[in-house]
Design a protein around this motif. Structure first.
Motif, PDB file in Angstrom:
ATOM      1  N   THR A 373       0.811  -1.217   0.000  1.00  0.00           N
ATOM      2  CA  THR A 373       0.000   0.000   0.000  1.00  0.00           C
ATOM      3  C   THR A 373       0.848   1.272   0.000  1.00  0.00           C
ATOM      4  O   THR A 373       0.556   2.213  -0.723  1.00  0.00           O
ATOM      5  N   ASP A 374       1.903   1.259   0.833  1.00  0.00           N
ATOM      6  CA  ASP A 374       2.672   2.495   1.002  1.00  0.00           C
ATOM      7  C   ASP A 374       3.861   2.613   0.059  1.00  0.00           C
ATOM      8  O   ASP A 374       4.404   3.714  -0.105  1.00  0.00           O
ATOM      9  N   GLN A 375       4.276   1.499  -0.507  1.00  0.00           N
ATOM     10  CA  GLN A 375       5.473   1.565  -1.342  1.00  0.00           C
ATOM     11  C   GLN A 375       5.185   1.217  -2.812  1.00  0.00           C
ATOM     12  O   GLN A 375       5.423   2.023  -3.708  1.00  0.00           O
ATOM     13  N   LEU A 376       4.671   0.018  -3.059  1.00  0.00           N
ATOM     14  CA  LEU A 376       4.526  -0.454  -4.438  1.00  0.00           C
ATOM     15  C   LEU A 376       3.466   0.341  -5.197  1.00  0.00           C
ATOM     16  O   LEU A 376       3.703   0.839  -6.300  1.00  0.00           O
ATOM     17  N   LEU A 377       2.254   0.452  -4.613  1.00  0.00           N
ATOM     18  CA  LEU A 377       1.167   1.142  -5.333  1.00  0.00           C
ATOM     19  C   LEU A 377       1.474   2.625  -5.550  1.00  0.00           C
ATOM     20  O   LEU A 377       1.210   3.149  -6.644  1.00  0.00           O
ATOM     21  N   PRO A 378       2.016   3.361  -4.577  1.00  0.00           N
ATOM     22  CA  PRO A 378       2.418   4.751  -4.891  1.00  0.00           C
ATOM     23  C   PRO A 378       3.468   4.829  -5.994  1.00  0.00           C
ATOM     24  O   PRO A 378       3.457   5.759  -6.804  1.00  0.00           O
ATOM     25  N   LEU A 379       4.375   3.824  -6.031  1.00  0.00           N
ATOM     26  CA  LEU A 379       5.361   3.796  -7.098  1.00  0.00           C
ATOM     27  C   LEU A 379       4.677   3.597  -8.461  1.00  0.00           C
ATOM     28  O   LEU A 379       5.004   4.274  -9.446  1.00  0.00           O
ATOM     29  N   VAL A 380       3.708   2.682  -8.496  1.00  0.00           N
ATOM     30  CA  VAL A 380       2.957   2.464  -9.739  1.00  0.00           C
ATOM     31  C   VAL A 380       2.179   3.714 -10.105  1.00  0.00           C
ATOM     32  O   VAL A 380       2.125   4.122 -11.283  1.00  0.00           O
ATOM     33  N   ASP A 381       1.590   4.377  -9.126  1.00  0.00           N
ATOM     34  CA  ASP A 381       0.815   5.583  -9.367  1.00  0.00           C
ATOM     35  C   ASP A 381       1.686   6.676  -9.994  1.00  0.00           C
ATOM     36  O   ASP A 381       1.292   7.342 -10.961  1.00  0.00           O
ATOM     37  N   SER A 382       2.873   6.856  -9.464  1.00  0.00           N
ATOM     38  CA  SER A 382       3.776   7.870 -10.028  1.00  0.00           C
ATOM     39  C   SER A 382       4.237   7.468 -11.427  1.00  0.00           C
ATOM     40  O   SER A 382       4.420   8.312 -12.306  1.00  0.00           O
ATOM     41  N   ALA A 383       4.422   6.145 -11.648  1.00  0.00           N
ATOM     42  CA  ALA A 383       4.851   5.674 -12.966  1.00  0.00           C
ATOM     43  C   ALA A 383       3.770   5.908 -14.010  1.00  0.00           C
ATOM     44  O   ALA A 383       4.074   6.162 -15.185  1.00  0.00           O
ATOM     45  N   LEU A 384       2.504   5.805 -13.617  1.00  0.00           N
ATOM     46  CA  LEU A 384       1.410   6.021 -14.572  1.00  0.00           C
ATOM     47  C   LEU A 384       1.415   7.455 -15.106  1.00  0.00           C
ATOM     48  O   LEU A 384       0.938   7.708 -16.211  1.00  0.00           O
ATOM     49  N   LYS A 385       1.959   8.366 -14.380  1.00  0.00           N
ATOM     50  CA  LYS A 385       1.985   9.765 -14.816  1.00  0.00           C
ATOM     51  C   LYS A 385       3.351  10.163 -15.377  1.00  0.00           C
ATOM     52  O   LYS A 385       3.512  11.294 -15.829  1.00  0.00           O
ATOM     53  N   ASN A 386       4.288   9.258 -15.314  1.00  0.00           N
ATOM     54  CA  ASN A 386       5.670   9.605 -15.696  1.00  0.00           C
ATOM     55  C   ASN A 386       6.111   8.749 -16.881  1.00  0.00           C
ATOM     56  O   ASN A 386       6.388   7.554 -16.727  1.00  0.00           O
ATOM     57  N   PRO A 387       6.189   9.313 -18.094  1.00  0.00           N
ATOM     58  CA  PRO A 387       6.605   8.520 -19.268  1.00  0.00           C
ATOM     59  C   PRO A 387       7.986   7.910 -19.119  1.00  0.00           C
ATOM     60  O   PRO A 387       8.262   6.843 -19.672  1.00  0.00           O
ATOM     61  N   ARG A 388       8.838   8.563 -18.327  1.00  0.00           N
ATOM     62  CA  ARG A 388      10.189   8.037 -18.140  1.00  0.00           C
ATOM     63  C   ARG A 388      10.164   6.692 -17.440  1.00  0.00           C
ATOM     64  O   ARG A 388      10.878   5.761 -17.821  1.00  0.00           O
ATOM     65  N   LEU A 389       9.333   6.566 -16.426  1.00  0.00           N
ATOM     66  CA  LEU A 389       9.220   5.292 -15.715  1.00  0.00           C
ATOM     67  C   LEU A 389       8.445   4.254 -16.523  1.00  0.00           C
ATOM     68  O   LEU A 389       8.689   3.047 -16.407  1.00  0.00           O
ATOM     69  N   GLN A 390       7.506   4.735 -17.351  1.00  0.00           N
ATOM     70  CA  GLN A 390       6.732   3.802 -18.178  1.00  0.00           C
ATOM     71  C   GLN A 390       7.624   3.068 -19.176  1.00  0.00           C
ATOM     72  O   GLN A 390       7.398   1.899 -19.478  1.00  0.00           O
ATOM     73  N   SER A 391       8.631   3.764 -19.698  1.00  0.00           N
ATOM     74  CA  SER A 391       9.500   3.141 -20.694  1.00  0.00           C
ATOM     75  C   SER A 391      10.606   2.311 -20.072  1.00  0.00           C
ATOM     76  O   SER A 391      11.386   1.681 -20.781  1.00  0.00           O
ATOM     77  N   GLY A 392      10.676   2.309 -18.729  1.00  0.00           N
ATOM     78  CA  GLY A 392      11.706   1.539 -18.056  1.00  0.00           C
ATOM     79  C   GLY A 392      11.252   0.123 -17.721  1.00  0.00           C
ATOM     80  O   GLY A 392      10.222  -0.364 -18.210  1.00  0.00           O
ATOM     81  N   PRO A 393      11.990  -0.555 -16.888  1.00  0.00           N
ATOM     82  CA  PRO A 393      11.693  -1.963 -16.589  1.00  0.00           C
ATOM     83  C   PRO A 393      10.649  -2.167 -15.480  1.00  0.00           C
ATOM     84  O   PRO A 393      10.387  -3.301 -15.088  1.00  0.00           O
ATOM     85  N   LEU A 394      10.058  -1.084 -14.957  1.00  0.00           N
ATOM     86  CA  LEU A 394       9.181  -1.200 -13.792  1.00  0.00           C
ATOM     87  C   LEU A 394       8.000  -2.127 -14.056  1.00  0.00           C
ATOM     88  O   LEU A 394       7.728  -3.066 -13.285  1.00  0.00           O
ATOM     89  N   PHE A 395       7.280  -1.893 -15.133  1.00  0.00           N
ATOM     90  CA  PHE A 395       6.083  -2.676 -15.401  1.00  0.00           C
ATOM     91  C   PHE A 395       6.429  -4.138 -15.660  1.00  0.00           C
ATOM     92  O   PHE A 395       5.676  -5.049 -15.281  1.00  0.00           O
ATOM     93  N   HIS A 396       7.552  -4.381 -16.305  1.00  0.00           N
ATOM     94  CA  HIS A 396       7.963  -5.773 -16.548  1.00  0.00           C
ATOM     95  C   HIS A 396       8.313  -6.465 -15.228  1.00  0.00           C
ATOM     96  O   HIS A 396       7.975  -7.648 -15.032  1.00  0.00           O
ATOM     97  N   GLN A 397       8.953  -5.746 -14.334  1.00  0.00           N
ATOM     98  CA  GLN A 397       9.309  -6.333 -13.044  1.00  0.00           C
ATOM     99  C   GLN A 397       8.061  -6.629 -12.215  1.00  0.00           C
ATOM    100  O   GLN A 397       7.956  -7.661 -11.558  1.00  0.00           O
ATOM    101  N   ILE A 398       7.104  -5.694 -12.270  1.00  0.00           N
ATOM    102  CA  ILE A 398       5.850  -5.920 -11.532  1.00  0.00           C
ATOM    103  C   ILE A 398       5.119  -7.134 -12.089  1.00  0.00           C
ATOM    104  O   ILE A 398       4.607  -7.988 -11.346  1.00  0.00           O
ATOM    105  N   THR A 399       5.075  -7.227 -13.431  1.00  0.00           N
ATOM    106  CA  THR A 399       4.427  -8.382 -14.061  1.00  0.00           C
ATOM    107  C   THR A 399       5.114  -9.668 -13.653  1.00  0.00           C
ATOM    108  O   THR A 399       4.450 -10.681 -13.320  1.00  0.00           O
ATOM    109  N   ASP A 400       6.426  -9.670 -13.662  1.00  0.00           N
ATOM    110  CA  ASP A 400       7.184 -10.856 -13.278  1.00  0.00           C
ATOM    111  C   ASP A 400       6.871 -11.244 -11.827  1.00  0.00           C
ATOM    112  O   ASP A 400       6.711 -12.429 -11.483  1.00  0.00           O
TER     113      ASP A 400
END
Length: 1713
Positions: A373-400
């Protein structure tokens, strides 16, 4: 010696010595090299740690050579070397370290290296301990001689290398050997100095220290355990050290400390000393070192004990908060790799932490809740608004991570752990759903956020397709596997992952209806989320027509094309809407029952038809997503046909086709629609509409037209599996329409308006030709290619197309030809492209409508086609031969084109005597060039064929493997030579022909090339000879030029004509051919020709003057043979002369005496010309045998011909009349030269009164006609640029006038000519001569200017005499009496000076102005300089007192000043004579000042140097004759001009002038009473000795280096009987005379002697200038004061009165009367 050099301090010396030592080790014998070994250890240990890195590297390289030579013999010295050798291998300078390692490997194989180190371990460790514990910068280097910086650098390098050497030693030695060193190592690490290196100011040392500590932990953990307190403090408390050189080794040491020191946290305070530093470091994103730091975080937290991490909730919260904050740091924002490293570390540590706390305990649940709640989801929330994080490995790591949790949930569903992961999944998906809805369920939804949501969902659906590429995978080289925690599931997970990846990789190639592959997430949460978001989106799309939500919906549908999704979308609108498709009823029902198709027909089609929608690409993607859900190709075709029949924008249809061709699977699925009738017919109609619209409309085409043309281009050019995109029949129809349209556009008169249409068709054709194999098999495609070629081959004046469009057309044509030639069955038959192109080009040439530029375009197009024919396929060589043959005109066409050539070429060879033509005179207008921009068709054909043939022959492959077999090769090459000869003979080339000739030179189509290379592939001698016999004229000149430049044997020539009798009876063609061959005919053949000609001449009985042919021909043959050094008996020559005399007596009509040349026939004029030529040759060779009657005939005929010439100046436009006048003048020149200096052996045989008659009668008669004739011609023909201007006549006339006697010039018979207001003392006839000839100095024809100059130059020395008697009295009370040179010449200067200011005004003094030869500026400058040359001649001939007055006039009018300025613009910087080296002039160099200038009337070569040479000549004469005035001008100039003049004069003129002045003293015949003059050339001195009675005076005159600019110094020699004051006065007077008088040194000495003589005669000095003789006007003191009786010069008194403003005596101060 080399070893001694190695101990020197100088770096360069050491470096050279080391390199020399290495070379010697390599070259010398082994035994010799062995002798060095005892001395080597000491030297090596010193220079291996030298300050200079080059020396260190060279040392190791030399050591390697030593090792290779001595091998095992090095063993006794190993222990003394090994320590420094190991340090060298750890050198901070990589090349030096590498060289040391190579030497080590050369000495020991890999298996023996540890043994070698073990053998020397004690000695090595001793050296390392000394370096680390004892050495300081001062002990390593001498403080007295080595700078502090260098000492410190050496110390840092040695400590760093020693620490690294400790690491290398421990890593290399076996365990048992290390154990033997325990005590030594223990001593080392027990020292405080060792541990202080952890805080050293130099990063290199700190990095090396931590590497050494890490190695000690690894290999001697018990020693580190003993020093745990210091080790832990040194390492763990340095955790905030972020220097790039330190951090990698620091964290290696940290991990080793944590692993090997069991109680490490007891020695440091983790909460105060360690963790705060780590949190700070993580919050700053690793301070730019995340890629190095963050991969160590997972091992780090995995080794933390509970006492450090308690309380865990707070620890994990702080840890992840810090690390996630690092994503906002400056470096993480700017560097994708830094950001990716932080993301990887965050997710790895998160997964590890969750696995660590996966129990159902309350504390673990709190941790889990906090992490999600306090770490992962806020990180995802910020990534949804940040194209820089969207193009990185974050979403692939979360999926994995989610995939891993699902597997654990499935495998451990019955256990508490399974419940944990189930809860984790539920919590995450609930949270993610809230985040996504929060972003989507908004009217003002952020596009970045929507894009982030879609990206996350796409990655979760198919991670392989949305992979961020191999870049991240490569950077993250190691993937963490939680084997201890996940057990065997990890392997299962990896296997399934791999299986999914492989499956998804194959998805594009699988059946189109299979969808996009299964998602690795199987729990259903993802699909639920997608359906929920899609349903929510439809609300916004339906109610608010939100474009952003529609795009988002498109992305969802494209990623999740499932039946359920479409059902959800259908539920969101009113049911029961009517949906229909075209086609059968049963088939329609089947298709429309599909919810995807229903959605398409209800919504997507409506959206596609909306006019306001600009971007429809995402809607097209929706359609293809619907096609995913169709079951067969027929269903897809039915849907696409339905869409095609709708009235959609063409851009949308283009997007459909592009999407269908995107990959093979989509193409396979839509191929039925692409090749179907609906699409094909629609595209054909589109092409027809576009073409018709382009021909009608003149406005620029709109963007929708661009899309339409792009659609046509794609439909024609796109090929998959070598099949056309649409049906073949429709391709044919479209190409046919394009060809028809392009043909119409090409023929439009106002072609500029159809450029957009042509551009679009060109793009389509280019893509079609490039992309489609065998496209040229279509006949319509060949027709289109021919039309494109025609547009490429026509100039812009015809097509009016832009350069960029022509370049596109050229590219399209080239692509088409390449495609055409790729067919193996290509033929050259009627109707094919090559045949049509050849016929069209030939037709264009015969039309004769080409300018130079348009011809260049045509030639370039055909040349490009020919090159492509050969380079594409060697089999095309036969095609090229047929193509060239088809291009070549027929004989009849060639003949017609030759006749159309303008006849002006005749003039130059006719007047030069190289050609004899007696055709009817063309009228006057023919000889005038009309301004034509078109090149004659013959020249066009020659240029084209020449370029094509030579281009073919230039290709090496063709030269090696083929030779050009052309049936008309000889004729074609002959015609090319004919065209080149025509250009060469054109004396006045019109601009277009001149450009054409330059174009041929650029294309290397030249006569020289044909002559040198023709023997290899085509000898045209026989063809040229036959053409000369048939047509003569220019063919004969072409034959002559061909023969002159080649070595042709007599037998080859004789084979052409057989016997000389074949040339008779003579006609113009035979005569021209004889003249062409005369230079190489053997002597016997020439004598035969003479005999045959004389025989026919003697028997000639022609009576009609208008039809005489044989007589002139025979005389012409005789003249040709005589010119080629053939000989004939005197009797034969006299017989010919007597025959001519008989004609004079019996056939007077043969002689054009007192005739009107307008009425004379060409044959009659030719006869007279040949008679004059014969007499000219006779007068120059066989005069001894001539009698009185012969001489009377020759001289009287000459005079009569001249009279005829002078009476017919109006016909001088006629080249044949010009020839007659020129030959007459030549006869005059030959006779004048003979009578000027008759040969001694001929004089006795001359008639007695002949010389007298010549001088008294004939000379007077000749020149009384010649001189007025010059004036008359220049009056009647005023424009030298006019093609009718008789320039050859003026050249010949100028040479003839050069023999005019001076007496005839002074007593000329010119019409009197005077100018009102002109002051003159000259006789009327001389004044008339000047007034008549001086304007000719500015005539725009050089021969006239030179002729006028030579005539005036003869009379210039006579003119000053007229001023001598009329010069002003020296008693006139005037400041400085002056007298003008002849006003006729000064008026010429005044007229031309203003013109010269305009021409040269922009050029600075000292810069070289290049004047184009024979231009108007050239004639202006030439006339100006010639006028000055005449004035200087006039000045030189003047007496001293006149010269003073003339010079004063020149000073007042400032003409000389202007001259000097102009000269320094016209003289070159380096006046070397042509042919010299372009180096500064030396002693023996020939310059324009050392070489005399010959101004010849007929000069044609070297005119570009005539003005510079003449300018130098005028400057030389000015310095010589007017030195005082030049000196006065020079002293008054600004510094730059002053220096320029001084430098130039000193370098190039002074030596020459000084040498001549000294030489004139040596050779002077002037004698003085009481004075002798001698000269010394080496010292540039003149010594004058004056002696009267008991008085003896010696003066030494020294010439300066820059003579005559600098002052001449007068030095005292011996003197006897002269008072000092008087002596000084006399020296001053001599210096004044030499400085201020415009004359030579001898003239100055004569003036000074005069002054001294007067003094001794009792004449008193003038008391103003203290000289008896005035320094300027050479007068005596005559004006006496009535009071004091002293006498003064008039000029001195005048200057005294005007400067003092008083009228008193300078001596007694009484009023002067």
């Amino acid at each position: 010696m080399v070893l001694r050099k190695l101990s020197k301090r100088d770096t360069v010396t050491k470096l050279k010595a080391v390199q020399e030592f290495g070379a010697m080790c390599k070259e010398r014998e082994t035994e010799i090299v062995k002798g060095v070994l005892p001395y080597w250890p000491r030297i090596y240990c010193k220079i291996s740690v030298d300050h200079d890195r080059r020396v260190r590297e060279a040392t190791q390289q030399a050591f390697e050579q030593l090792i290779l030579k001595v091998k095992r013999n090095l063993a006794p010295y190993l222990k003394s070397i090994m320590g420094y050798w190991l340090i060298a291998q750890c050198d901070t300078y990589s090349p030096a370290a590498s060289a040391a390692s190579l030497a080590f490997q050369a000495a020991f194989p890999l298996s023996k290296q540890s043994e070698a180190l073990a053998f020397c371990k004690e000695e090595v460790l001793n050296i390392l301990q000394d370096n680390l514990l004892k050495e300081t910068p001062e002990t390593l280097s001498d403080p007295q001689s080595v700078p502090e910086e260098e000492r410190e650098a050496k110390y840092v390098r040695l400590v760093t290398s020693s620490l690294l050497a400790v690491k290398k030693l421990l890593a290399t030695l076996p365990k048992q050997e290390i154990d033997t060193l325990t005590e030594r190592l223990k001593h080392l690490i027990s020292q405080n100095k060792f541990w202080k290196y952890s805080k050293h100011k130099t990063p290199q040392i700190r990095g090396a220290f931590f590497e050494a500590v890490a190695t000690l932990c690894e290999h001697t953990p018990e020693l580190i355990q003993d020093e745990a307190s210091r080790a832990c403090s040194a390492v763990l408390l340095s955790m905030d050290d972020t220097d790039p050189l330190v951090l990698p080794s620091l964290w290696e040491a940290v991990l080793h400390i944590l692993s090997n020191v069991t109680d490490c946290w007891k020695h440091v305070n983790s909460r105060k000393g360690v963790m705060p530093k780590l949190w700070s470091l993580l919050k700053e994103g690793g301070r730019g070192l995340a890629t190095v730091l963050h991969p160590n975080l997972l091992p780090f937290i995995s080794k933390l004990p509970d006492e450090v991490t308690d309380p865990k909730l707070e620890f994990y919260n702080t840890f992840f908060t810090s690390i996630i904050l690092g994503l906002s740091s400056e470096r993480a924002v700017s560097s994708p790799s830094e950001c990716a490293a932080i993301v990887f570390a965050t997710l790895e540590c998160l997964r590890f932490s969750l696995l660590q706390n996966a129990s159902e305990e309350e504390q673990s649940k709190n941790i889990q809740q906090m992490l999600i709640t306090d770490q992962l989801l806020p990180l995802v929330d910020s990534a949804l608004k940040n194209p820089r994080l969207q193009s990185g490995p974050l979403f692939h790591q979360i999926t994995d991570m989610l995939v891993s949790w699902e597997k654990r949930d499935n495998c451990l569903s019955d256990s508490s752990s399974g419940n944990t992961f189930h809860r984790l999944l539920t919590d995450f998906w609930d949270g993610l759903t809230r985040l996504c809805i929060q972003q989507v369920d908004r009217t003002d939804a952020d596009e970045n956020a929507l894009s982030g949501v879609s990206t996350l969902l796409q990655v979760m659906q198919n991670p392989a397709e949305r992979s961020i590429g191999g870049k991240q995978g490569r950077k993250k080289g190691v993937r963490i596997c939680f084997s201890d925690l996940e057990g065997s599931d990890a392997k299962v997970e990896g296997g399934k992952d791999q299986e999914v990846v492989e499956k998804n990789k194959c998805a594009p190639l699988a059946d189109f209806s299979a969808g996009s592959g299964l998602s690795p997430l199987q729990s259903g949460h993802l699909e639920d989320l997608v359906c929920h978001l899609a349903e929510l989106n439809m609300v916004y799309v339906n109610e608010q027509d939100s474009e952003k939500h529609l795009r988002f919906l498109s992305l969802l549908i494209s990623s999740f094309p499932s039946r359920r999704l479409f059902e959800v979308l259908l539920d969101s609108r009113a049911a029961g809407a009517e949906t229909t498709l075209g086609g059968g009823v049963g088939q329609e029902n089947t298709v429309t029952q599909n919810p995807a198709v229903q959605f398409l027909l209800q919504k997507v089609v409506v959206w596609l038809q909306e006019d306001h929608r600009k971007d429809t690409d995402f809607l097209v993607n929706m359609v293809f997503s619907v096609l995913h859900c169709c079951n067969s190709k027929e269903e897809r075709k039915q849907i696409l046909d339905h869409i095609s029949e709708m009235d959609l924008k063409w851009s949308i249809l283009l997007q459909f086709i592009q999407k269908a061709c995107a990959d093979p699977a989509k193409f396979e699925a839509t191929s039925g629609w692409l090749k179907g009738d609906v699409l094909g017919e629609k595209l054909v109609k589109l092409a027809e509409g576009l073409c018709d619209m382009g021909l009608k409309e003149t406005a620029s085409l709109t963007p929708c037209h661009s899309d339409s043309w792009a659609l046509i281009s794609l439909a024609l050019s796109q090929h998959i599996h070598n099949e056309s995109l649409i049906g073949e029949a429709y391709v044919e129809k479209i190409i046919t329409k394009l060809h028809a349209t392009l043909s119409k556009a090409k023929d439009l008169s106002d072609a500029g308006n159809i450029e957009p249409l042509v551009s679009f068709i060109c793009d389509v054709a280019s893509n079609f030709f490039c992309s489609v194999k065998d496209c040229l098999l279509l006949s319509s495609a060949e027709d289109l290619l021919l039309t494109v070629f025609q547009l490429c081959a026509q100039g812009q004046d015809v097509t009016r197309l832009s350069d960029s469009l022509l370049q596109k057309l050229s590219h399209a044509c080239s692509a088409g030809v390449h495609s055409l030639l790729s067919h193996s069955e290509m033929e050259f038959t009627e109707g094919t492209f090559l045949h049509g192109a050849a016929l069209w080009v030939k037709k264009q040439i015969l039309s004769s409508s080409f300018g130079v530029k348009s011809l260049q375009v045509l030639v370039a197009a055909v040349q490009s086609l020919a090159e492509t024919l050969i380079k594409t396929n060697q089999a095309c060589f036969n095609l090229l031969e047929k193509f060239i043959c088809c291009l070549t005109p027929t004989d009849l066409e060639w003949k017609k084109m030759r006749r159309a050539l303008p006849p002006q070429w005749l003039k130059a060879p006719l007047l030069s005597g190289r050609l004899r033509v007696t055709c009817e005179y063309p009228c006057m207008d023919v000889w005038k060039f009309r301004a034509s921009l078109n090149i004659p068709s013959h020249l066009c054909a020659a240029a084209l064929l020449g370029r094509v043939i030579f281009t073919t022959l230039d290709l090496e492959d063709c030269r090696k493997k083929h030779s050009l077999h052309l049936s008309e090769m000889q004729n074609t090459i002959s015609e090319i030579l004919y065209a080149l000869q025509w250009c060469e003979e054109m004396e006045y080339l019109p601009a277009v022909v001149s450009e054409y000739h330059g174009m041929l030179q650029d294309m290397n189509v030249t006569q020289e090339r044909i002559r040198t290379e023709s023997t290899m592939w085509c000898d045209v001698l026989e063809t040229l000879f036959s053409r000369s016999l048939q047509e003569g004229s220019l063919w004969a000149l072409t034959l002559t030029k061909y023969i002159e430049s080649r070595t042709i044997s007599v037998s080859d020539i004789k084979r052409l004509y057989g016997t000389v009798e074949s040339f008779f009876p003579l006609n113009d063609q035979n005569l021209c051919t004889i003249q062409a061959l005369s230079s190489i005919l053997p002597k016997e053949e020439k004598e035969s020709l003479i005999a045959l000609s004389v025989a026919e001449l003697l028997s000639w009985e022609e009576t009609d003057p208008s039809s005489i042919r044989s007589g002139p021909g025979c005389l012409a043959v005789l003249h040709c043979c005589f010119r080629c050094e053939a000989t004939a008996d005197q009797e034969v020559l006299l017989a010919v002369l007597m025959t001519m005399m008989q004609w004079r007596n019996g056939k007077e009509e043969f002689f054009i005496f007192s005739s009107d040349l307008k009425e004379a026939s060409p044959s009659l004029l030719a006869l007279n010309v040949e008679m004059i030529r014969f007499l000219s040759w006779l007068a120059g060779h066989s005069l001894a045998s001539l009698k009185d009657t012969h001489w009377d005939f020759i001289l009287c005929s000459m005079l009569s011909w001249l009279e005829t010439a002078s009476e017919n100046t109006a016909t001088y436009w006629n080249p044949w009349v010009q020839l007659f006048v020129c030959q007459t003048c030549k006869l005059i020149v030959v006779l004048s030269e003979f009578f000027k200096a008759p040969p001694a052996d001929v004089v006795p045989s001359l008639p007695v009164n002949l010389m007298g008659e010549w001088e008294e009668f004939f000379t007077v008669g000749l020149h009384s006609l010649l001189l007025p004739l010059l004036v008359k011609i220049t009056e009647e023909f005023t424009e030298p640029d006019d093609p009718l201007f008789p320039l050859p006549v003026l050249k010949s006339l100028g040479i003839a006038l050069s023999y005019i006697p001076l007496q005839q010039l002074t007593d000329n018979k010119l019409q009197p000519k005077f100018v009102a207001g002109q002051k003159t003392n000259l006789p009327d006839k001389l004044q008339t001569l000047l007034n008549t000839l001086t304007p000719l100095l500015l005539f725009k024809a050089r021969p006239v200017q030179i002729a006028a100059f030579h005539l005036l130059n003869k009379v210039m020395p006579q003119l000053p005499e007229s001023d001598s008697d009329n010069a002003r009295s020296e008693d006139e009370e005037e400041e400085e009496p002056c007298l003008s040179p002849p006003e006729a010449m000064m008026s010429i200067l005044a007229a031309v000076e203003e013109l010269l200011d305009n021409i040269l005004g922009g050029v600075q003094v000292g810069e070289f102005a290049v004047v184009q030869p024979l231009s108007d500026e050239y004639c202006c400058v030439l006339g100006y300089l010639l006028t000055w040359k005449l004035i200087l001649t006039f000045f030189k001939a003047s007496s001293s007192h006149l010269r003073v007055q003339y010079s004063l006039y020149l000073r007042k009018c400032r003409s000389l000043h202007k001259l000097l300025f102009h000269l320094f613009r016209l003289m070159p910087d380096n006046p070397l004579y042509p042919g010299q080296m372009t180096e500064p002039a030396g002693k023996d160099s020939r310059t324009f000042f050392t070489e005399s200038l010959h101004l010849s009337v007929q000069k044609t070569d070297g005119l570009n140097w005539e003005i510079p040479h003449l300018a130098c000549s005028v400057y030389y004469s000015t310095l010589k004759d007017l030195p005082a005035m030049v000196r006065l001008w020079w002293n008054g100039q600004e510094k730059r001009v002053f220096n320029t003049v001084d430098k130039f004069t000193s370098k190039y003129v002074s030596n020459v002038l000084s040498s001549q002045e000294i030489a004139s003293v040596h050779t002077s015949t002037q004698t003085f009473d009481s004075m002798t003059v001698k000269a010394r050339s080496t010292t540039r001195e003149v010594i004058a000795t004056y002696s009267v009675d008991d008085i003896f005076i010696e003066l030494v005159i020294q010439l300066p280096q820059n003579y005559p600019l600098g002052s001449i110094s007068v030095e005292s020699g011996r003197r006897v009987g002269v008072a000092v004051q008087q002596w000084r006065n006399w020296m001053l007077q001599l210096s004044t005379y030499l400085t201020h008088q415009n004359g030579s040194i001898m003239e100055g000495l004569a003036l000074w002697k005069n002054n001294v003589d007067k003094r001794f005669e009792g004449v008193e000095d003038c008391m103003i200038c203290f000289s008896v003789i005035h320094g300027s006007n050479y007068s005596l003191p005559k004006k006496a004061c009535r009071t004091c009786k002293k006498k003064f010069h008039s000029a001195c008194l005048y200057k005294w009165f005007t400067s003092s403003n008083k009228s008193t005596c300078p001596l007694c101060r009484e009023t002067f009367f």
